[in-house]
Write a protein that holds these residues in place. Structure first.
Motif: not given
Length: 320
Positions: A6-14
């Motif tokens: 998955l991608s975890l979105r904070l300020r950008v995607r991780h």
């Protein structure tokens, strides 16, 4: 245990992996030189829901926490998380998470691993770009060199100017990257604010736009639309003898667009009394597809043309 990419979105995607244990929701990854290492007790989750975002590009899963938790070392506590799974339909993952959250599954026990690898330290004077711990390029991705040329109108003393022009907030048609994107037939460009990367890793920002799609010889029944929405994460960093511009892009309307990201690395470096522009590109596939070879070949062709346009834009804006 079931592993979820998955991608975890904070300020950008991780980009991360997720596990579900009897007591915790566990997310692990490594991005922008930071370890994403979080264990969220199910008792600390207030709600789990799908969609409800104003973002037209994604249909995410939202997790709201009762008490904020830090997701990465040195990061601020987060009250909510946004997850995007690599699947056309996030519903099975959502239902699985709800099952754990509601306590319906009690049998499995998961011991979350300690640090898989030690924290890398960044040297401010290190210009070995291939070992840049803050890179957004997927570790181990094979990159193809597609552009290598000298910028005739640019001198080594112009590297600081290039760096500052890349980091302007407003990407209008007169800016370096704003003008470049428009020369690539991009439109409806929406930029997020710049965010600093830890350990002197530069600055990152997320950009959403609509770009033209070249004609690609896909076999029936596949076909490409004339344009597609794209979400791109850019990273700009200054090293001792060069400026680095990296990008990771996902196309939302092309066939199998959710299966891969296009990752580019542009390096503008001093070379004697002149400056060289180098561009590498690679496709990071998160799911397999029979069109992989075609996608890689066509991506390299397009990025080679785009690289020439970027080199010309740097020459035009900085060398003028």
């Amino acid at each position: 245990f079931q592993f979820y990419n998955l991608s975890l979105r904070l300020r950008v995607r991780h980009f991360c992996i997720m596990f579900m244990s009897r007591t915790h929701l566990c997310i692990y990854g490594r991005s922008l030189g930071q370890a994403i290492h979080v264990q969220i007790p199910w008792t600390n989750i207030q709600s789990v829901s799908r969609g409800g975002s104003l973002d037209p590009f994604i249909d995410p899963v939202h997790i709201v926490l009762k008490q904020p938790q830090a997701v990465c070392q040195g990061g601020k506590p987060e009250q909510s998380l946004e997850l995007r799974f690599y699947s056309k339909n996030a519903k099975p993952k959502l239902e699985a998470m709800r099952a754990w959250y509601s306590g319906e599954r009690k049998s499995a026990i998961f011991q979350f691993a300690a640090e898989i690898e030690p924290e890398a330290s960044a040297d401010e004077d290190d210009d070995e770009d291939d070992e840049d711990v803050s890179s957004i390029i997927t570790e181990g991705l094979t990159m193809q060199s597609i552009v290598h040329e000298r910028l005739e109108g640019v001198q080594p003393q112009d590297l600081d100017t290039i760096h500052s022009k890349l980091l302007v907030d407003d990407w209008d048609e007169l800016s370096l990257l704003g003008g470049f994107l428009r020369s690539c037939e991009s439109k409806d460009i929406v930029t997020a604010p710049w965010a600093a990367v830890a350990n002197n890793g530069g600055m990152v920002r997320e950009v959403k736009m609509v770009v033209a799609v070249p004609k690609i010889p896909l076999p029936p029944p596949f076909g490409c639309p004339p344009q597609t929405r794209v979400t791109t994460t850019y990273r700009v960093a200054r090293r001792r003898n060069c400026v680095v511009l990296e990008s990771s892009s996902e196309s939302h309307d092309v066939p199998f667009g959710g299966y891969f990201t296009v990752q580019e690395r542009n390096v503008i470096r001093s070379d004697g009394d002149g400056v060289l522009f180098e561009k590498c590109v690679g496709c990071h596939f998160v799911r397999s597809t029979m069109l992989k070879k075609i996608i890689e070949s066509e991506t390299q062709k397009k990025c080679a043309k785009v690289g020439q346009l970027l080199a010309q834009q740097v020459d035009r804006v900085v060398g003028a």
